[in-house]
Design an enzyme around this catalytic site. Structure first.
Site, mmCIF file in Angstrom:
data_model
loop_
_atom_site.group_PDB
_atom_site.id
_atom_site.type_symbol
_atom_site.label_atom_id
_atom_site.label_comp_id
_atom_site.label_asym_id
_atom_site.label_seq_id
_atom_site.Cartn_x
_atom_site.Cartn_y
_atom_site.Cartn_z
ATOM 1 N N ASP A 25 2.538 2.556 2.599
ATOM 2 C CA ASP A 25 2.684 3.200 3.902
ATOM 3 C C ASP A 25 4.118 3.062 4.393
ATOM 4 O O ASP A 25 4.735 2.012 4.262
ATOM 5 C CB ASP A 25 1.757 2.560 4.947
ATOM 6 C CG ASP A 25 0.281 2.805 4.672
ATOM 7 O OD1 ASP A 25 -0.045 3.737 3.911
ATOM 8 O OD2 ASP A 25 -0.544 2.071 5.227
ATOM 9 N N CYS B 126 0.804 -1.229 0.000
ATOM 10 C CA CYS B 126 0.000 0.000 0.000
ATOM 11 C C CYS B 126 0.831 1.270 0.000
ATOM 12 O O CYS B 126 0.298 2.361 -0.173
ATOM 13 C CB CYS B 126 -0.950 0.010 1.201
ATOM 14 S SG CYS B 126 -0.081 0.111 2.767
ATOM 15 N N CYS C 213 -2.118 6.103 5.083
ATOM 16 C CA CYS C 213 -3.545 6.344 5.279
ATOM 17 C C CYS C 213 -3.843 6.715 6.731
ATOM 18 O O CYS C 213 -2.973 6.659 7.602
ATOM 19 C CB CYS C 213 -4.336 5.104 4.885
ATOM 20 S SG CYS C 213 -4.049 3.689 5.972
ATOM 21 N N CYS D 68 -1.795 -2.010 8.896
ATOM 22 C CA CYS D 68 -1.357 -0.782 9.581
ATOM 23 C C CYS D 68 -0.915 -1.091 11.008
ATOM 24 O O CYS D 68 0.089 -0.559 11.490
ATOM 25 C CB CYS D 68 -2.476 0.255 9.585
ATOM 26 S SG CYS D 68 -2.974 0.788 7.928
#
Length: 151
Positions: free
Chosen positions: A46, A44, A70, A113
Site C-alpha cells: 500500500d 502489503c 486495498c 492501513c
C-alpha cells in the site's frame, strides 16, 4: 470457496469510503502552504499520499489524497481527510491510528492501513513545517516513507 472457510466482509463504513472516496486528488506541491506526506507499507504494497493546505493560523483548509492499495487503505485515507479538514495542525497530530481503526471498524489484520493514515498526516505536517523552517515530526508506527514527497 471451501465449506469451512467464510469470507469476512468489509464494514459498511469501509465500503462507503471505498466506493465514494472523499477529497481524492492533488494539491500544488510547490505551494508553500501545502505539505505532502508519502508513506508506504512494505509488507502489503500500500502507498498513500496525503496533502494538506494550511492557512496562516495553522488550520488545515484543504486536504487531498491518492492511495494505491486495498479497500481499507483507501477508506483510511478518505476518512483521515474528512477528520483533519478544519483542524489546527497541532490537533491533527493528536489523531491516532486507533481512532481511525475504531471509526472504520477495521479488523486486526487491517490495522496497518490506519497506521499509514496516521503516518501520512504526520508526514504532510512535517513537510509543511519543513517548508516554513519549523520542526519535523518523526513517524512512530513503523510505516516506511514510500519515496520522496517530490514524486
Amino acid at each position: 470457496m471451501s465449506a469451512g472457510i467464510a469470507r469476512r466482509p468489509y464494514h459498511e463504513k469501509v465500503i462507503d469510503h471505498y466506493e465514494n472516496p472523499r477529497n481524492m486528488g492533488t494539491l500544488d506541491k510547490s505551494d508553500p502552504a501545502v505539505g505532502t506526506g508519502l508513506v508506504g507499507a512494505p509488507a502489503c504494497g500500500d502507498v498513500m499520499r496525503l496533502q494538506i493546505k494550511v492557512d496562516d493560523g495553522g488550520n488545515i483548509v484543504d486536504v487531498k489524497f491518492k492511495t494505491f492499495g486495498c479497500g481499507s487503505a483507501i477508506a483510511s485515507s478518505s476518512y483521515i481527510t474528512e477528520r483533519v479538514r478544519g483542524l489546527n495542525i497541532d490537533d491533527a497530530l493528536k489523531i491516532k491510528n486507533t481512532d481511525i481503526a475504531k471509526e472504520l471498524c477495521l479488523p486486526p489484520v487491517k490495522l496497518h492501513c490506519s497506521m499509514l493514515a496516521e503516518d501520512a498526516i504526520k508526514s504532510a505536517i512535517s513537510d509543511y513545517r519543513k517548508k516554513r523552517g519549523g520542526d519535523v515530526i518523526h513517524s512512530v508506527s513503523g510505516a516506511a516513507p514510500a519515496a520522496s514527497a517530490t514524486a
